[in-house]
Enzyme design. Structure first.
Site, mmCIF file in Angstrom:
data_model
loop_
_atom_site.group_PDB
_atom_site.id
_atom_site.type_symbol
_atom_site.label_atom_id
_atom_site.label_comp_id
_atom_site.label_asym_id
_atom_site.label_seq_id
_atom_site.Cartn_x
_atom_site.Cartn_y
_atom_site.Cartn_z
ATOM 1 N N LEU A 8 41.847 53.586 40.145
ATOM 2 C CA LEU A 8 40.550 53.170 40.681
ATOM 3 C C LEU A 8 40.611 51.730 41.182
ATOM 4 C CD1 LEU A 8 38.145 54.608 37.944
ATOM 5 C CD2 LEU A 8 38.616 55.566 40.212
ATOM 6 N N GLY A 11 36.686 51.105 45.229
ATOM 7 C CA GLY A 11 36.211 51.529 46.535
ATOM 8 C C GLY A 11 35.690 52.950 46.518
ATOM 9 N N LEU A 33 44.483 48.657 38.064
ATOM 10 C CA LEU A 33 45.541 47.666 37.943
ATOM 11 C C LEU A 33 44.989 46.310 38.375
ATOM 12 C CD1 LEU A 33 48.481 49.706 39.538
ATOM 13 C CD2 LEU A 33 47.843 49.540 37.123
ATOM 14 N N CYS A 94 54.247 48.008 47.575
ATOM 15 C CA CYS A 94 53.249 47.925 46.505
ATOM 16 C C CYS A 94 52.956 49.307 45.928
ATOM 17 C CB CYS A 94 51.974 47.286 47.047
ATOM 18 S SG CYS A 94 50.731 46.905 45.786
ATOM 19 N N GLY A 119 43.020 57.799 45.661
ATOM 20 C CA GLY A 119 42.141 58.097 46.788
ATOM 21 C C GLY A 119 42.814 58.001 48.132
ATOM 22 N N CYS A 193 44.929 43.171 50.943
ATOM 23 C CA CYS A 193 44.204 42.513 49.859
ATOM 24 C C CYS A 193 44.447 41.007 49.874
ATOM 25 C CB CYS A 193 44.613 43.112 48.511
ATOM 26 S SG CYS A 193 46.383 43.041 48.160
#
Length: 354
Positions: A8, A11, A33, A94, A119, A193
């Site tokens: 999760l 978003g 995370l 990542c 997701g 990010c």
């Protein structure tokens, strides 16, 4: 009831993935995370939104501190690449090293399950003939994220569910509204990010790399202007050069050792082939002979016909020979090749020979 750990981010996509599986009767455990040191949208607001979602669903929520791993595997990786004059792609690295690997390990060690979900917009299916898990494009081609998942291992694919792979983004928003999730109208993240956290990639990099003035030159070595750091440029870039010229100029080379940015016309920014390293063969075993495929050299680029030529017995390096020359092939980015909807493999574009 099958137990599943859902990654999760806070978003709408990961929220709907969790809510959908919960609705289907899975025992859902939320896992977030904690990636970034300092303030960042995905690691402040995102943590809170993920926790609130789990409260709404009535499921447990775990937070795992992976900030040191993210710093070493992503931040340091990015900085080193830009210092060397390449433009690294952090997302695929990542996904494998920071997200899917640690998520699976944590699920197995702490939560007594080997099933995880995210997701992402992609699909997975098992091919009994090849005995491999195949990674497929999402139904929604505009949201397809398989490009960023090319480096996942067969073990990771075997234990992963992508609940959103068969639906469109608009359907995801609709499902979020039907479940009355508080993230239903949350704006979609548009940047990396790190960019969201620092405002721009240049601002992020300038925290780690000291800007150093150097020359902008043409292919003949003639000085046309000056720059404040090779790390501010990428192959194919046109804007921001600060050079007056009769015809448009593009970045065609980055010489970190000489602190030089090399520019040329559009034709000189096109190449008919490139070498790719660190290959991960996903939906097929490494080939012993050249294969035909369609390749994407950037996330948003259109797939183009290519011949993939193996360069070693281990299948770790290939040469991509394009049917038509391609513009702005960027060392450090991923080249990912497909057969229709099926992602065959991918790797990192090597630096061009001088």
């Amino acid at each position: 009831m099958k137990k599943v750990v859902v990654g999760l981010s806070g978003g709408v996509d990961s929220s709907v993935a969790a809510a959908s599986l919960h609705h289907l009767g899975y025992e859902v455990i939320g896992l977030t995370l904690w990636l970034m040191k300092g303030k960042g949208q995905c690691c402040s607001e995102g943590l809170v939104d993920a926790a609130q979602l789990c409260e709404e669903l009535g499921v447990p929520h775990h937070v795992v501190d992976t900030r040191d791993l993210f710093q070493a595997a992503i931040v340091d990786y990015l900085v080193t690449g830009y210092e060397q004059g390449v433009t690294p792609l952090p997302c695929s690295q990542c996904n494998k090293t920071v997200k899917f690997g640690p998520m699976l390990s944590y699920a197995q060690a702490e939560l007594d399950t080997s099933t995880m979900a995210t997701g992402h917009y992609a699909r997975i299916e098992y091919d009994p003939q090849s005995q491999r898990y195949r990674l497929l494009r999402a139904v929604d081609r505009q949201k397809d994220q398989s490009y960023f998942l090319y480096d996942l291992s067969q073990e990771m694919l075997a234990h992963t569910i992508f609940p959103l792979g068969e639906q469109t983004k608009s359907q995801t928003r609709r499902v979020a509204a039907e479940f009355n999730l508080h993230t239903a109208e949350k704006p979609e993240s548009q940047d990396l990010c790190l960019v969201e956290a620092h405002g721009s990639m240049q601002t992020f990099l300038d925290q780690y790399i000291t800007p150093q003035q150097g020359e902008i030159v043409n292919q003949q070595g003639q000085v046309l202007g000056h720059h404040q750091g090779v790390h501010h440029y990428t192959i194919g870039q046109r804007r921001g050069l600060g050079i007056a010229a009769p015809d448009p100029l593009y970045v065609i080379g980055l010489d970190a050792a000489m602190n030089r940015v090399v520019v040329g016309d559009r034709n000189s920014a096109q190449k008919s082939e490139c070498k790719v390293q660190r290959i991960n063969w996903v939906s097929m075993a490494k080939p012993d002979a050249p294969i035909r495929a369609e390749v994407q050299i950037r996330y948003r680029s259109q797939p183009v016909p290519v011949t993939v030529v193996p360069l070693d017995d281990q299948g770790l390096r290939v040469n991509l020979v394009f049917d038509d020359p391609q513009f702005g092939i960027t060392p450090g980015q991923a080249a990912v090749w497909y057969d229709g909807e099926t992602l065959l493999g991918g790797g990192i574009i090597e630096r061009f020979p001088d």
